[in-house]
Write an enzyme that holds these catalytic residues in place. Structure first.
Site, PDB file in Angstrom:
ATOM      1  N   LYS A 225      39.737  32.512  40.120  1.00 38.67           N
ATOM      2  CA  LYS A 225      39.477  33.631  39.214  1.00 38.67           C
ATOM      3  C   LYS A 225      40.279  33.474  37.941  1.00 38.67           C
ATOM      4  CE  LYS A 225      40.220  38.552  38.915  1.00 38.67           C
ATOM      5  NZ  LYS A 225      40.862  39.675  39.500  1.00 38.67           N
TER       6      LYS A 225
ATOM      7  N   LYS B 132      44.490  32.622  41.140  1.00 39.38           N
ATOM      8  CA  LYS B 132      44.202  33.698  40.196  1.00 39.38           C
ATOM      9  C   LYS B 132      45.103  33.535  38.982  1.00 39.38           C
ATOM     10  CE  LYS B 132      44.142  38.692  39.639  1.00 39.38           C
ATOM     11  NZ  LYS B 132      44.273  39.985  40.292  1.00 39.38           N
TER      12      LYS B 132
HETATM   13  C1  PBG Z   1      44.121  43.396  40.258  1.00 40.25           C
HETATM   14  C2  PBG Z   1      42.793  42.829  39.951  1.00 40.25           C
HETATM   15  C3  PBG Z   1      42.372  42.460  38.669  1.00 40.25           C
HETATM   16  C4  PBG Z   1      41.040  42.063  38.792  1.00 40.25           C
HETATM   17  C5  PBG Z   1      40.678  42.163  40.133  1.00 40.25           C
HETATM   18  N1  PBG Z   1      41.780  42.637  40.852  1.00 40.25           N
HETATM   19  C6  PBG Z   1      43.053  42.542  37.351  1.00 40.25           C
HETATM   20  C7  PBG Z   1      44.427  42.087  37.193  1.00 40.25           C
HETATM   21  O1  PBG Z   1      44.937  41.238  37.941  1.00 40.25           O
HETATM   22  O2  PBG Z   1      45.055  42.596  36.281  1.00 40.25           O
HETATM   23  C8  PBG Z   1      40.219  41.619  37.621  1.00 40.25           C
HETATM   24  C9  PBG Z   1      38.756  41.649  37.756  1.00 40.25           C
HETATM   25  C10 PBG Z   1      38.016  41.556  36.481  1.00 40.25           C
HETATM   26  O3  PBG Z   1      38.563  41.382  35.372  1.00 40.25           O
HETATM   27  O4  PBG Z   1      36.779  41.672  36.561  1.00 40.25           O
HETATM   28  N2  PBG Z   1      44.759  43.107  41.404  1.00 40.25           N
END
Ligand code: PBG
Length: 323
Positions: free
Chosen positions: A247, A194
Site C-alpha cells: 500500500k 505500508k
Molecule cells: C490507517 C489507514 C490509512 C489508510 C488505511 N488505514 C491512512 C494512514 O495510514 O494514515 C489509507 C487508505 C487510503 O488512503 O485510501 N491505519
C-alpha cells in the site's frame, strides 16, 4: 519479417484470446466509511462520488456490491472527536460504531466477507496508529491495544482483521490473542508493506484522522525502499499472516511484483484514496476518461501481481465488468 506482433492484435476477438490479465469483480474489495445515524450519506470533498454512510446504507451498499460479484468490504469507522482519546478506548466497545456495522452487515449479507482495520488512528485523539508518549510512538504498549481491538472485532463477527498500523511484531501478537479467545478461524490480512505516503490525504479527510502532530514516518515505510518491503512481508508471513498487502498500489507496482515473486500467499494491493482522487479530479476537468483510465490502472495493479485490490472504484468497475 518473421515476427509481426501486430497479428495478435488485429481484432477484438484475437485480443480477447491473448489477453494475459483479466480483471474480475471477485478481485475487488470495497472500502467503506461508516458514520452514526440513519439514512446518512455525506460526500467526502476530496473523494467525489464517495460517501461516508450510516449503517443502514452500508448494508444496502454491501448487498449491491455482493450482487455485482464483489466478495468483500473493508470497513472504517468515522468517529467524532468526543469519542476519541489517547488510548483508543472506543475501539473495544462491543456496541461501538464499527462493531454494530459488522453485525448488521453479517446479518443482512452473511456470504460477504467483512474486513476490519486494526489501528488506533480512527479512535486516537493523537491521530496516530500507535500510542503516543511525548511525541514518540510506542511500539510494544501498542500491541495489547491492537490485540484487544482485533478480538473485539472478531466478537462482532468480522471475517478478517487487517492490521494497518505498522508496529513491529503485531501479527504474532494479534494471532495469539485471536487464538486464545477462540477465534482461530478469523484471518489476518497484514498491511505488510505500508508506505508513509502522501496519497492517504483524502482518507484522512474522510475519517478526520490526520496526525495532530508529527508524521507517520517512524512506523510507515520510506517510499524509496523495496528491499525493506520484503523484510516486512517475510516477517508477517512468519508471524501467521494469511494475506499480505502492499500500500499504496499505483506508485508501488515494482514492490507488488517483488512481493508476489518472493512468497506463496495471496497478495493484496490498496488502490488508495489519493489514487482515486487523481482520476476523479482529472475526469471532472475532462482531462481523463474515468472508466478506461480506472480499468487500465486496476488491470496494471493485477498484472504486477496483486491477487486482490482494495479500491474505492470496486462498485463502479464491477458494474462495468458485469455488463
Ligand atoms: C490507517 C489507514 C490509512 C489508510 C488505511 N488505514 C491512512 C494512514 O495510514 O494514515 C489509507 C487508505 C487510503 O488512503 O485510501 N491505519
Amino acid at each position: 519479417m518473421l515476427s509481426r506482433p501486430r497479428r495478435n492484435r488485429k481484432s477484438i476477438s484475437i485480443r480477447d484470446m491473448v489477453r494475459e490479465t483479466q480483471l474480475h469483480p471477485s478481485d475487488l474489495i470495497l472500502p467503506l466509511f461508516v458514520i452514526e445515524g440513519k439514512n446518512q450519506k455525506i460526500e467526502i470533498e476530496s473523494m467525489p462520488d464517495f460517501f461516508r454512510l450510516s449503517i443502514d446504507l452500508i448494508v444496502e451498499e454491501a448487498k449491491a456490491a455482493y450482487h455485482l460479484g464483489v466478495p468483500a468490504l473493508a470497513l472504517f469507522p468515522a468517529l467524532t472527536d468526543e469519542s476519541k482519546d489517547p488510548l483508543a478506548t472506543e475501539s473495544t466497545n462491543p456496541d461501538g460504531l464499527l462493531q454494530r456495522a459488522v453485525r448488521e452487515v453479517k446479518l443482512a449479507v452473511p456470504e460477504i466477507t467483512v474486513i476490519t482495520d486494526v489501528a488506533m488512528d480512527p479512535y486516537s485523539s493523537d491521530g496516530h496508529d500507535g500510542l503516543v508518549e511525548e511525541g514518540r510512538i510506542l511500539n510494544d504498549p501498542t500491541l495489547d491495544i491492537l490485540a484487544g481491538m482485533a478480538v473485539s472485532q472478531a466478537e462482532a463477527g468480522t471475517d478478517i482483521v487487517a492490521p494497518s498500523d505498522m508496529m513491529d511484531g503485531r501479527i504474532k501478537h494479534i494471532r495469539q490473542a485471536l487464538d486464545q479467545n477462540g477465534f482461530s478461524e478469523v484471518s489476518i490480512l497484514a498491511y505488510s508493506a505500508k508506505y508513509a505516503s502522501a496519497f492517504y490525504g483524502p482518507f484522512r479527510d474522510a475519517l478526520d484522522s490526520a496526525p495532530k502532530h508529527g508524521d507517520k514516518k517512524t512506523y510507515q515505510m520510506d517510499p524509496a525502499n523495496r528491499q525493506e518491503a520484503l523484510r516486512e512481508v517475510i516477517a508477517d508471513v512468519n508471524q501467521g499472516a494469511d494475506i499480505v498487502m502492499v500500500k499504496p498500489a499505483l506508485a508501488y507496482l515494482d514492490v507488488i511484483l517483488a512481493v508476489k515473486s518472493a512468497i506463496h500467499l495471496p497478495v493484496a494491493a490498496y488502490n488508495v484514496s489519493g489514487e482515486y482522487a487523481m482520476i476523479k479530479a482529472s475526469a471532472k476537468l475532462g482531462w481523463l476518461d474515468e472508466a478506461t483510465s480506472t480499468m487500465e490502472m486496476l488491470t496494471a495493479i493485477k498484472r504486477a501481481g496483486a491477487d486482490l485490490i482494495l479500491t474505492y472504484f470496486a462498485r463502479s468497475i464491477a458494474e462495468i465488468l458485469s455488463n
